[in-house]
Design an enzyme around this catalytic site. Structure first.
Site, PDB file in Angstrom:
ATOM      1  CG  ASN A 282      -2.209   0.735   0.975  1.00  0.00           C
ATOM      2  OD1 ASN A 282      -2.292   1.544   0.059  1.00  0.00           O
ATOM      3  ND2 ASN A 282      -3.218   0.462   1.786  1.00  0.00           N
ATOM      4  CE1 TYR A 370       9.870  36.428 -31.891  1.00  0.00           C
ATOM      5  CE2 TYR A 370       7.901  35.068 -31.659  1.00  0.00           C
ATOM      6  CZ  TYR A 370       8.497  36.310 -31.860  1.00  0.00           C
ATOM      7  OH  TYR A 370       7.703  37.411 -32.020  1.00  0.00           O
ATOM      8  NE  ARG A 373      14.443  37.799 -31.141  1.00  0.00           N
ATOM      9  CZ  ARG A 373      13.343  38.405 -31.584  1.00  0.00           C
ATOM     10  NH1 ARG A 373      12.705  39.258 -30.800  1.00  0.00           N
ATOM     11  NH2 ARG A 373      12.877  38.163 -32.785  1.00  0.00           N
ATOM     12  CG  PHE A 419      -3.906   5.044  -0.130  1.00  0.00           C
ATOM     13  CD1 PHE A 419      -4.748   5.410  -1.166  1.00  0.00           C
ATOM     14  CD2 PHE A 419      -4.456   4.834   1.122  1.00  0.00           C
ATOM     15  CE1 PHE A 419      -6.105   5.574  -0.972  1.00  0.00           C
ATOM     16  CE2 PHE A 419      -5.826   4.990   1.333  1.00  0.00           C
ATOM     17  CZ  PHE A 419      -6.647   5.358   0.282  1.00  0.00           C
ATOM     18  CD  GLU A 504      -9.480   0.659  -3.672  1.00  0.00           C
ATOM     19  OE1 GLU A 504      -9.156   0.413  -4.858  1.00  0.00           O
ATOM     20  OE2 GLU A 504      -9.143  -0.070  -2.728  1.00  0.00           O
TER      21      GLU A 504
END
Length: 632
Positions: A282, A370, A373, A419, A504
């Site tokens: 766990n 870009y 830079r 957990f 869960e």
């Protein structure tokens, strides 16, 4: 017909043998012949007759006599290693295993608990023993799990309950974790147990540490965790090996039945006591162990991305004005300031004269694209992202993540939710999104290097274009990896599926977050490897002009493993060689002394990233040690 699996220089070859009267020497020569046949350059050998070798078993490392008959010396389908004379070998060399296992050295210093940790573990166990003696109803100790939390288990079935838990939860699928990653997983689980909030017995914990010290590593499939209640499936496979069931790997045995691997090391399987199965499975250690590797690799490639980009800027005859200290002081993000500093340390013409820079000093270009830079702004936020994620992962790997938690000082257990993997899941999703940008901007720089209208260099960086294609498809590879990363960067933690009959009912999906973060990082490394090769090839067309001293050192490093392209050739091995340089941080090693010297000479302006208060240690190739805490 007997068949043998032979390892030659990182590759596994299946070699059938029609005549068992043939010798070990024949097997070695036949394996080398097949190895040479599979290599475009013959593996660096002229012929099999040029190769001198030894043959030894993978199991036990015993050397074999080349004159012995195969039917006497080996069993059918046995794994053997052909050691080529002249290869770099050490007395501690461990043969590779199938499925791409890394090589690593023998672990010399056994880990052990501190006296303080031992006392905490014992006190915690006393609470569990008291619960059992008094027949108190406590989740996971005297009850079932998940939906069965209200089912009380008879005292005489409590040990069976823990074994059933481990067996039933060992339901993962996919390839196993390589031993190195499994060892990290085991290290982190030991670290949690050593804190004294899990209720494991000291006897069992010491057994687990002995297995860690012997590198007896269970078979842990990489898929199957939803990241709450912890990483149940992978940690159950880990526990399954510890109780002597399933498969296990060790340097001495390779993959074999766990009970035989333990026996070969003089170790006994763990006999689970009440609550101990739950204590082993766990927690968030699967997510976190992979997250540790992801953070370390991300940090390594982010540093080196600045060096590669600086080399590209030189080849494209860019300006260093965009890295001026005063610009970045006005937007003082720590990562941005550090990246701009690294660019200055590599490109400052007053410090490191560059003939290439001098050649275009008076050009009419005002500013760069870009992708050149804005490197401090783009690379900078990647550095800050990594620092943020490192903080979360470091806290996570040093946290107790069991359920229920055992509080010895209060003499009770409390059910909670430590957990749940949401913290590392969210952090690793963020890491993938952040680190991907290094590949996205690198691919655009590769385009500029390959496109003659943007680079003023030959198309695709090769002479006789048309006859030769040069970096045309290498750029396509970079583009493909960047596109794949875009899909991989979709956050896994935004998803949740209810499990365990709605007990869960919210999960993190952190296991996938960790695995795909590693895939994204690998793609970033490969794209930057292509850019590194392209930039070095671009320099060939600017010779005899030289770049700055540190970047010349980087060029020399690349040329030590990859020669210039005069005409088209097989390119994949060169990309892999450059990738290896980045993976081993060789590019950083050659440039870092110049960066740090420049820092010492410009301390007021450098403002380096200060070290965090946390320590995260993960050694990819040599060993994985238990994290350093007060408990170990």
């Amino acid at each position: 017909m007997p068949r043998y699996t032979v390892h030659v220089r990182g590759e596994w070859l299946a070699v059938p043998c029609q005549d068992a009267q043939l010798t070990v020497g024949w097997l070695g020569r036949e394996a080398v012949r097949r190895y040479i046949k599979n290599k475009p350059d013959n593996g660096g050998f002229g012929s099999v007759d040029d190769v001198h070798f030894l043959v030894r078993r993978c199991k036990g490392l015993g050397l074999l006599d080349n004159g012995d008959r195969l039917e006497v010396a080996l069993e059918d389908n046995e794994f053997v290693e052909v050691v080529i004379e002249g290869d770099a070998m050490s007395p501690d060399f461990i043969p590779s295993q199938p499925e791409g296992v890394y090589l690593y050295s023998k672990y010399r210093e056994p880990e052990k608990l501190t006296p303080t940790a031992e006392k905490r573990v014992q006190k915690s166990r006393e609470v569990i023993d008291s619960i059992i003696k008094e027949k108190t109803v406590v989740y996971g100790i005297t009850t079932g799990f998940g939906k069965f939390a209200r089912t009380v288990i008879p005292i005489n079935k409590l040990q069976e309950l823990q074994v059933n838990l481990v067996r039933s939860h060992s339901s993962g699928v996919g390839k196993p974790l390589i031993p190195e990653r499994c060892r990290m997983l085991l290290a982190l689980r030991i670290n949690v147990l050593a804190k004294g909030y899990s209720g494991i017995s000291l006897e069992t914990l010491k057994q687990v540490i002995e297995m860690f010290n012997a590198s007896c590593l269970p078979y842990v499939p990489e898929k199957g965790t939803v990241g709450a209640s912890g990483d149940l499936a992978p940690l159950s496979h880990l526990a399954l090996g510890l109780i002597g069931e399933g498969k296990m790997w060790s340097p001495k045995s390779g993959w074999a039945d766990a009970k035989y691997v333990l026996e070969a090391h003089g170790l006994k399987p763990v006999i689970l006591k009440p609550k101990e199965g739950l204590a082993l499975i766990n927690g968030t250690q699967m997510i976190t162990s992979l997250g540790c590797e992801a953070v370390e690799r991300a940090s390594a490639i982010a540093r080196q991305a600045d060096i590669v980009a600086a080399l590209t800027l030189e080849v494209l005859k860019g300006t260093t004005k965009a890295f001026d200290t005063d610009i970045h002081a006005l937007r003082p993000h720590r990562g941005q300031i550090e990246v701009a500093f690294r660019f200055r340390s590599l490109l400052d013409s007053d410090h490191h004269p560059s003939e290439i820079a001098e050649s275009h000093r008076f050009c009419d270009r005002v500013q760069d694209a870009y992708t050149l830079r804005c490197c401090p702004q783009v690379h900078g936020v990647v550095n800050d992202t990594i620092a943020f994620v490192k903080n979360i992962i470091t806290i996570e790997l040093n946290s107790a993540t069991d359920n229920p938690m055992v509080f010895a000082n209060r003499g009770e257990t409390i059910s909670g939710g430590n957990f749940h993997g949401e913290y590392p899941a969210k952090a690793l999703d963020y890491l993938a999104i952040g680190i991907h940008e290094l590949a996205a901007i690198s691919e655009r720089r590769i385009e500029r290097l390959c496109n003659p209208s943007l680079s003023e260099l030959p198309a695709f960086l090769v002479a006789e274009g048309g006859l030769n294609s040069g970096f045309m498809i290498a750029h396509c590879t970079a583009a493909a990896l960047v596109s794949e990363n875009k899909a991989l960067c979709h956050p896994s933690s935004v998803d949740s599926l209810s499990t365990s009959a709605a007990t869960e009912d919210h999960v993190s999906m952190g296991g996938w977050a960790a695995r795909k973060a590693l895939r994204v990082i690998e793609h970033v490394e490969q794209v930057l490897a292509i850019e590194l090769l392209a930039a070095c090839q671009g320099i060939e067309f600017l010779r005899p002009l030289k770049t700055t001293t540190p970047l010349e050192k980087v060029y020399d490093l690349v040329r030590s493993v990859v020669r210039p392209w005069i005409k088209d050739r097989f390119m994949a091995p060169d990309i892999e060689a450059a990738h290896r340089l980045l993976l081993e941080q060789k590019v950083w090693e050659v440039a870092a002394p110049y960066i740090e010297k420049y820092r010492m000479e410009h301390i007021p302006e450098s403002r380096p990233l200060s070290p965090t208060a946390f320590s995260l240690k993960f050694l990819h190739k040599k060993s994985t040690k238990i994290p350093e805490t007060e408990d170990l």
